[in-house]
Write an enzyme that holds these catalytic residues in place. Structure first.
Site, mmCIF file in Angstrom:
data_model
loop_
_atom_site.group_PDB
_atom_site.id
_atom_site.type_symbol
_atom_site.label_atom_id
_atom_site.label_comp_id
_atom_site.label_asym_id
_atom_site.label_seq_id
_atom_site.Cartn_x
_atom_site.Cartn_y
_atom_site.Cartn_z
ATOM 1 N N HIS A 6 20.396 81.990 70.404
ATOM 2 C CA HIS A 6 19.363 83.012 69.874
ATOM 3 C C HIS A 6 19.567 83.434 68.487
ATOM 4 O O HIS A 6 18.862 83.560 67.689
ATOM 5 C CB HIS A 6 19.151 83.973 71.082
ATOM 6 C CG HIS A 6 17.844 84.881 70.554
ATOM 7 N ND1 HIS A 6 16.684 84.482 70.628
ATOM 8 C CD2 HIS A 6 17.909 86.435 70.509
ATOM 9 C CE1 HIS A 6 16.038 85.491 70.303
ATOM 10 N NE2 HIS A 6 16.585 86.605 70.432
ATOM 11 N N CYS A 49 10.695 88.040 72.307
ATOM 12 C CA CYS A 49 11.205 86.805 71.576
ATOM 13 C C CYS A 49 11.464 85.824 72.770
ATOM 14 O O CYS A 49 12.089 84.514 72.295
ATOM 15 C CB CYS A 49 12.650 87.276 70.956
ATOM 16 S SG CYS A 49 12.470 88.297 69.936
ATOM 17 N N HIS A 79 13.105 84.199 62.142
ATOM 18 C CA HIS A 79 12.694 84.221 63.755
ATOM 19 C C HIS A 79 11.335 84.494 63.930
ATOM 20 O O HIS A 79 10.729 85.526 63.404
ATOM 21 C CB HIS A 79 13.502 85.780 64.121
ATOM 22 C CG HIS A 79 13.316 85.912 65.534
ATOM 23 N ND1 HIS A 79 12.918 85.389 66.494
ATOM 24 C CD2 HIS A 79 13.966 86.969 66.136
ATOM 25 C CE1 HIS A 79 13.118 85.849 67.568
ATOM 26 N NE2 HIS A 79 13.769 86.748 67.341
#
Length: 395
Positions: free
Chosen positions: A283, A158, A318
């Site tokens: 995040h 990520c 995401h």
């Protein structure tokens, strides 16, 4: 240290494919890009961030690069194509680099090929393993733009396409390149969805970052590209911080030691104090451990000077390896002249914050402020962390 300008943006996201459309949906907290799918996880409906635009076809002479991942990338690339062509005449093809982040590449093509083989006993004629290699998209973009400079992929889960900004900054500061194209692309695929489902990390509905009721992530897809050069422009790359806490194969350090190191390094690289950050794109994945860690890290670094902040993942999903670039695009748009009032994206969810963690000042609807410095956080499996700071060029 050399100043790094971010001159142009191309994007393809669940929130839209133009800067105006994406910014409008971002500031409105529009969740239309989140859609239910029942074909990704067996016997399960799952909410994902999906790009519904008609994507450009990859030309016949590039058929070895044909995948949805590269179609998303091409949609973004076409938006910066004119600037890249001008740069080729100014700098030369060997002076323009490409650094992309991804997690999935063309894995979906491999999934389809295996399904075809199960039915027909052979792989389809157009199957190429290279389409699902992590470097495929970077290779495609280099061939598409006809460039010969440095070209490589960062794949650190990520944090992938957040870390590309640090890589580009090094190439520009070292004088290796005069322009670097950075960004990321990721596409929805069964491997990713089933992997996170097996970890019990997929939300049963809309993800709710930092809520006491959070139950996991919504996966998304999309692409974003930027052109970086030495000098000044409307939007600047102010600072980047990277770290690796290596605490666990998947879980972050519970106190956010790696995240703290990345944030503090980014502030030092930007040569600013924590109180100068005006907004943070979190995040904020809505997993139990990530949100707990991130809130602790921010409270430790910023103390009483915590700025307004929000997670935009309830709006776009995401996008894993592409998340850093897509959320960098959001930051770019927030700092741009399109955002005349300094509005910020609202934090969605039930607003029942987890009292076990430090309370953060979340953005509510229609909140605005003077935006000069914006931070974007990306924290990955295995403790690979990146924090990127963007700023106006006229501070």
């Amino acid at each position: 240290m050399t100043e790094i300008a971010i001159t142009h943006l191309g994007l393809c996201t669940p929130l839209g494919q133009t800067p105006e459309q994406v910014l409008t949906h971002l500031l409105e907290g529009n969740t239309d890009g989140m859609q239910w799918r029942d074909d990704l996880i067996p016997n399960t409906q799952v909410l994902v961030g999906q790009v519904d635009a008609v994507l450009p076809e990859i030309p016949e002479h590039f058929k070895r690069f044909r995948s949805r991942n590269n179609q998303l990338l091409l949609a973004a690339a076409q938006q910066i194509e004119q600037q890249v062509e001008l740069a080729k005449t100014q700098y030369g093809t060997e002076r323009i680099g490409i650094i992309l982040g991804t997690s999935t590449s063309g894995i979906a093509r491999g999934e389809n090929a295996l399904a075809y083989r199960m039915e027909h006993g052979v792989l389809p004629d157009d199957y190429l393993y290279s389409k699902q290699e992590l470097g495929n998209s970077c290779d495609f973009l280099q061939h598409y733009f006809e460039l010969s400079g440095p070209c490589y992929t960062v794949s650190t889960a990520c944090s992938s396409s957040a870390k590309v900004f640090a890589s580009a900054k090094r190439l520009l500061n070292a004088g290796v390149c005069d322009m670097v194209i950075v960004g990321g692309a990721d596409s929805l695929c069964k491997l990713t969805l089933n992997g996170f489902h097996s970890l019990e990390s997929i939300s049963k509905g809309h993800c709710q970052p930092f809520s006491i009721n959070r139950d996991g992530i919504n996966i998304g897809e999309g692409a974003a590209l930027f052109t970086l050069v030495r000098g000044k422009s409307e939007i600047m790359l102010a600072g980047v911080g990277e770290s690796s806490d290596a605490h666990h194969i998947s879980a972050p350090h519970p106190e956010g030691t790696g995240a703290i190191a990345a944030i503090e390094m980014a502030l030092k690289d930007a040569n600013i104090d924590a109180y100068q950050i005006d907004y943070i794109n979190l995040h904020g994945t809505a997993t139990m451990k990530n949100d707990a860690m991130e809130s602790r890290a921010l409270a430790k670094v910023f103390g009483q000077s915590l700025p307004m902040m929000s997670s935009t993942k309830p709006l776009s999903g995401h996008a894993l390896g592409a998340a850093g670039a897509i959320e960098a695009a959001f930051c770019f748009l927030l700092l741009s002249k399109l955002n005349v009032t300094g509005r910020m994206p609202p934090q969605l969810g039930d607003h029942l914050w987890d009292e076990n963690n430090p309370l953060l000042p979340f953005v509510q609807s229609n909140m605005h402020t003077k935006l000069n410095y914006i931070m974007s956080n990306s924290f990955a499996f295995g403790g690979s962390n990146a924090s990127v700071i963007f700023c106006r060029g006229t501070i």
